[in-house]
Design a protein around this motif. Structure first.
Motif, short mmCIF file in Angstrom:
data_model
loop_
_atom_site.label_atom_id
_atom_site.label_comp_id
_atom_site.label_asym_id
_atom_site.label_seq_id
_atom_site.Cartn_x
_atom_site.Cartn_y
_atom_site.Cartn_z
N GLN A 77 37.09 37.57 38.04
CA GLN A 77 38.01 36.71 38.79
C GLN A 77 38.80 35.82 37.85
OE1 GLN A 77 38.81 36.52 41.94
NE2 GLN A 77 37.35 37.92 42.86
N VAL A 78 39.98 35.49 38.28
CA VAL A 78 40.85 34.58 37.55
C VAL A 78 41.02 33.32 38.40
CG1 VAL A 78 43.16 34.26 36.60
CG2 VAL A 78 42.06 36.50 36.47
N GLN A 79 40.91 32.17 37.79
CA GLN A 79 41.13 30.92 38.49
C GLN A 79 42.58 30.48 38.29
OE1 GLN A 79 38.18 31.17 36.35
NE2 GLN A 79 37.37 32.02 38.26
N ALA A 94 46.46 29.76 34.64
CA ALA A 94 45.31 30.63 34.86
C ALA A 94 44.21 30.37 33.86
CB ALA A 94 45.74 32.09 34.79
N GLY A 99 39.83 31.78 33.02
CA GLY A 99 38.84 32.80 33.35
C GLY A 99 39.11 34.05 32.55
N TYR A 129 46.71 40.86 33.79
CA TYR A 129 46.91 40.85 35.23
C TYR A 129 48.39 40.74 35.60
CZ TYR A 129 41.96 40.15 36.31
OH TYR A 129 40.60 40.30 36.46
N ALA A 174 49.06 34.18 42.92
CA ALA A 174 48.00 35.17 43.07
C ALA A 174 48.02 36.11 41.88
CB ALA A 174 48.18 35.96 44.36
N HIS A 199 46.59 40.08 40.38
CA HIS A 199 46.12 41.42 40.74
C HIS A 199 46.01 42.23 39.46
CE1 HIS A 199 45.85 45.32 42.61
NE2 HIS A 199 46.03 44.83 43.81
N GLY A 217 43.05 39.48 44.78
CA GLY A 217 41.71 38.90 44.84
C GLY A 217 41.60 37.48 44.35
N SER A 218 42.61 37.02 43.63
CA SER A 218 42.57 35.67 43.07
C SER A 218 43.76 34.88 43.59
CB SER A 218 42.62 35.72 41.54
OG SER A 218 41.50 36.41 41.02
N TRP A 219 43.47 33.66 44.07
CA TRP A 219 44.50 32.80 44.66
C TRP A 219 44.35 31.37 44.17
CZ3 TRP A 219 48.33 34.55 47.90
CH2 TRP A 219 48.18 35.85 48.41
#
Length: 123
Positions: free
Chosen positions: A1-3, A24, A26, A32, A97, A99, A111-113
């Motif tokens: 996951q990315v924060q 970002a 993580g 991404y 976001a 992806h 998946g990351s927001w």
């Protein structure tokens, strides 16, 4: 996951400009695709713009094409959204976001927001 953490929202008059940033952390964000979505009150979340991992490919919703520009600086792990010629209908919460692949416009594929940043354009 990315924060992801957005910043740069605010109140602006119609015709004005704002630049949103998405920082970002993580996993290696440079691998991404990044994207911006927005959600106005009572409406579904909609795609605004996307950029691939290198910045060499971009995609825009028709409603913002020619007014908004998405870019990224992988050295800073940041994606930007430059918004010019803003209109009252651009008023929304803007979300960043991430992806693993470039090309999707569907929120469910991301998946990351981030938490979102409010943009309000007055007439």
């Amino acid at each position: 996951q990315v924060q992801l953490v957005e910043s740069g929202g605010g109140l602006v008059q119609a015709g004005g400009s704002l630049r949103l940033s998405c920082a970002a952390s993580g996993r290696t964000f440079s691998s991404y695709a990044g994207a911006w979505f927005r959600q106005a009150p009572g409406k579904e979340r909609e795609f605004v713009a996307a950029i691939n991992w290198s910045g060499g490919s971009t995609d825009y919703a028709d409603s913002v094409k020619g007014r908004f520009t998405i870019s990224r600086d992988n050295a800073k792990n940041t994606v930007y959204l430059q918004m010019n010629s803003l209109k009252p209908e651009d008023t929304a919460v803007y979300y960043c976001a991430a992806h693993s692949r470039f090309g999707s416009r569907r929120p469910a594929d991301f998946g990351s927001w981030g938490q979102g940043t409010q943009v309000t354009v007055s007439s």
